[in-house]
Scaffold this active site. Structure first.
Site, PDB file in Angstrom:
ATOM      1  N   SER A   1     -10.097 -23.881  12.916  1.00  0.00           N
ATOM      2  CA  SER A   1     -10.654 -24.414  11.673  1.00  0.00           C
ATOM      3  C   SER A   1      -9.573 -24.292  10.602  1.00  0.00           C
ATOM      4  O   SER A   1      -8.438 -24.737  10.821  1.00  0.00           O
ATOM      5  CB  SER A   1     -11.941 -23.676  11.302  1.00  0.00           C
ATOM      6  OG  SER A   1     -12.578 -24.299  10.210  1.00  0.00           O
TER       7      SER A   1
ATOM      8  N   HIS B   1     -12.326 -28.155  13.225  1.00  0.00           N
ATOM      9  CA  HIS B   1     -13.319 -28.561  12.229  1.00  0.00           C
ATOM     10  C   HIS B   1     -12.666 -29.539  11.251  1.00  0.00           C
ATOM     11  O   HIS B   1     -11.736 -29.171  10.531  1.00  0.00           O
ATOM     12  CB  HIS B   1     -13.842 -27.353  11.462  1.00  0.00           C
ATOM     13  CG  HIS B   1     -14.617 -26.399  12.323  1.00  0.00           C
ATOM     14  ND1 HIS B   1     -14.809 -25.082  11.980  1.00  0.00           N
ATOM     15  CD2 HIS B   1     -15.241 -26.573  13.518  1.00  0.00           C
ATOM     16  CE1 HIS B   1     -15.523 -24.492  12.921  1.00  0.00           C
ATOM     17  NE2 HIS B   1     -15.801 -25.368  13.859  1.00  0.00           N
TER      18      HIS B   1
ATOM     19  N   ASP C   1     -17.506 -19.566  14.279  1.00  0.00           N
ATOM     20  CA  ASP C   1     -17.636 -20.514  15.387  1.00  0.00           C
ATOM     21  C   ASP C   1     -16.583 -20.176  16.446  1.00  0.00           C
ATOM     22  O   ASP C   1     -15.415 -19.984  16.133  1.00  0.00           O
ATOM     23  CB  ASP C   1     -17.435 -21.949  14.879  1.00  0.00           C
ATOM     24  CG  ASP C   1     -17.781 -23.002  15.915  1.00  0.00           C
ATOM     25  OD1 ASP C   1     -18.520 -22.684  16.869  1.00  0.00           O
ATOM     26  OD2 ASP C   1     -17.319 -24.145  15.758  1.00  0.00           O
TER      27      ASP C   1
END
Length: 197
Positions: free
Chosen positions: A15, A42, A139
């Site tokens: 991310s 992401h 995540d």
């Protein structure tokens, strides 16, 4: 623990700060690199991803943004398309393929690292290597646990070297990570995963 010749696929989650980390790792993979690499970063939904084009000019491996049901090819890097979960499907007697889903976001993200990792753990089992890179949320932690539980190997980026340490730290705290490595250490080990036929 890590046997380069046993690895059948690599999954990577990232991310915030992840593009920089990938820019360190992916160009170091030789054209003889054997496993497919499936990556979730992401990215903002509603706009095309620039990542495949960015890395295609810097890497020796083929870089793709896959379509639903694409067969997973060795030595190919797949970036999850924005707005889609990317999963691995493995039916008995068939080569693994990619499934794209618009199911609701997981951990506020679609694509989700957890979704990719969990499906790949089911498909590849002990032949899977999962890597959790820089990111600002958790995540990937649950997915890393799934990889660990299926007998695969999981690495996390050394948090002190990550632009955003939350993602690797969450995986480490989940007790799902076999090794915490710098990007240079990861790149050196990944470079051993070559086709020796």
């Amino acid at each position: 623990m890590f046997d380069a010749q046993r690895i059948g696929a690599v999954v990577i989650g990232a991310s915030a700060g992840g593009v920089e980390a990938l820019n360190h790792l992916l160009p170091m993979l030789p054209k003889t690199f054997a496993p497919p690499v499936l990556i979730v970063v992401h990215v903002r939904q509603g706009q095309p991803s620039l990542l495949p084009g960015l890395f295609a000019t810097r890497c020796e491996l083929a870089i793709e943004e896959p379509f639903d049901k694409d067969e997973i090819a060795p030595g190919t890097v797949y970036f999850a398309p924005p707005g889609y979960h990317m999963l691995v499907e493995a039916e008995e007697g068939a080569a693994p393929s990619i499934a794209l889903s618009v199911d609701p976001p997981v951990r506020f993200s679609r694509p989700s690292v957890d979704v990719l990792f969990e499906s790949a753990a089911h498909a590849y089992g002990e032949r899977l290597l999962g890597i959790v890179l820089s990111g600002a949320n958790d995540d990937g932690a649950r997915g890393a646990r799934a990889i660990h539980g299926a007998g695969g190997v999981c690495w996390a980026q050394e948090p002190a070297t990550a632009q955003a340490a939350a993602m690797p730290l969450a995986a480490i705290r989940e007790n799902a990570v076999h090794e915490v490595l710098t990007l240079d250490e990861m790149a050196m080990r990944l470079a051993q995963c070559i086709d020796r036929r």
